[in-house]
Design an enzyme around this catalytic site. Sequence first.
Site, short mmCIF file in Angstrom:
data_model
loop_
_atom_site.label_atom_id
_atom_site.label_comp_id
_atom_site.label_asym_id
_atom_site.label_seq_id
_atom_site.Cartn_x
_atom_site.Cartn_y
_atom_site.Cartn_z
CB THR A 94 -0.96 0.00 1.20
OG1 THR A 94 -1.88 -1.09 1.06
CG2 THR A 94 -1.75 1.30 1.29
CG ASN A 115 2.21 -1.12 4.04
OD1 ASN A 115 2.15 -0.28 3.14
ND2 ASN A 115 1.49 -2.23 4.02
CE LYS A 176 -5.48 -0.06 4.01
NZ LYS A 176 -4.68 -0.96 3.14
CG ASP A 177 -1.74 6.17 8.62
OD1 ASP A 177 -1.20 5.50 7.71
OD2 ASP A 177 -1.67 5.84 9.82
NE ARG A 178 -0.51 1.30 4.38
CZ ARG A 178 -1.05 0.70 5.42
NH1 ARG A 178 -1.02 1.30 6.62
NH2 ARG A 178 -1.61 -0.50 5.30
#
Length: 560
Positions: A94, A115, A176-178
């Site tokens: 991701t 990640n 998701k933060d990323r």
Amino acid sequence: MTASSSRRHWLIASVAGAAALLAGCVGLPQQGTSPAPRASSTPPKLIVFLVVDGLPMRQVLGYRDQLAPDGFNRFLQRGAWFSDAHYGHGHTVTAAGHAVMLSGAYPQRSGIISNEWRDRETFETVYNTQDPAHQYIGNKTAPLSGTSPRNFRVETVGDVLRGVQPESKVIGISGKDRGAILPAGHKGTAYMYMGESGQFASSTYYMQQHPAWVNAFNAAKPADAFFKKSWTPLLPEAAYARSVPDGQPWQSTGGNGNKLPAIVGDKMDKPGPLFYGNLLPSPFGDELTLAFARAAVEGEQLGADDKTDILSVSLSSHDYVNHAFGPESRLSHDHFLHLDRYLQGFFQYLDAKIGPGNYVALLTADHGFADTPEYAASRGLDASRINPSLTLAWLNTELGKRFGEGRWARGYSGAGILFDEKLIRSKGLKSAEVYAAAKQLLLTVDGIADVFTPEQLLGSDTKTPYLEAMRKSWHPEVAAPLQVVVKANWLYSSRGGGSSHGTPYRYDTHVPILAWGPAWVGQGEVKQAVEVADIAPTLATLLKLRAPAQSQGKPLPLPR
């Protein structure tokens, strides 16, 4: 400087507006209309950049006959789509994918190799977007939370845009933060879903307090609207004959269970952290994310003037579904169809709000997905799982027999294995000697296809299979010295079920690149091989900007 501070904030008319945004996510099926052509020399008012986390291209085409008229079909029937689009790097996860999309730079340049990875000196875990100097606004910030792009070593299209046109806004949104932080780059603003509260929040890297529209959205508690809501199959049972039925032994039974219909929040008294977390592996996580995206369009007045804005929306739920049940499952099949209908409603909202001749939509994915190994094995394929902890323990035992007692291999880091360099030096050994021995040992493990050393990764060999892909995943200052590639259809996994990704094989690299915006991108299938790294220079060209400095892609061959 944040996108939110560039121009004044606009407050949603009332707190109830957040609920209305949710209610409008799914529009009635209708044929999309083509806007009157604009001069392509005029940049669009808004770039809508969409990411479906964990969506392989084979699912887009495999269920094409069941799509709504104006969701994915807006791209496939009236837009430009690339049927042979791939990632060029080998560790397809991701964070790495989201880092490539709008920078055009592979992990070998961006530093976002995975990640998470391990610090090469301390062996401590490093999360891709961690930054202890910043915290979430109004929400708990756990250790290793993603709060800023500090570790991201390259710029994005949005960074270039705001460098020359500070009035432009760049907003990144994700479950998701990323998925929010990396596409937003260094000069945009990221908002991410908070699994403990059901809110969307930014961090103090971007601002000290939320704008009024964010507070209004969160105050309405839109996540609570899904409490006790049933995830029910969209189509009749016969429509799912091409996918694997629910309740397979390799499908996860946690969260919302592995059978449809599934009630989110079942056996709970009221919404709470467990319920909010369980929204993500269901269609409702994406519905909520798109509702927040609509609130951002309204609150920030995106696309309201001639200063091009960028809205990046990464939809995380498909990845959670595929991890739990596999992309071959009916649950994944049905989730994709729900997502298709949500996109239809979102596009129709944008048409009404921005105008269909004023924006460009582009959709991709951060990686594909392997079928569940147990399912693949049932079809006669060589497929299984490699237990990572047992393999590491065995490797240390065997290295100890050769070099003496010690914990030589300290742990996995991204796609590789990290070694104790101090121990190597204390024994009077050369690192290359230990790496070579470890490589030969690992190549005897069933399920491992190849192992690459620093000499190979720094070299110029382009003939060895998958070496160039792993080279693009390897940053010499960040990544582990040995990079491991598992065999096709195998997973590094200690779990007894579910599926994953992270390899250089086609099922993980082949993703959609779909574009719509008649005045700018044309229409039709493009069969030429392209890479996701090509998106950034394409958007830069469309916006009459230079490409991001570290971009490795080239403009896509858009039909006209």
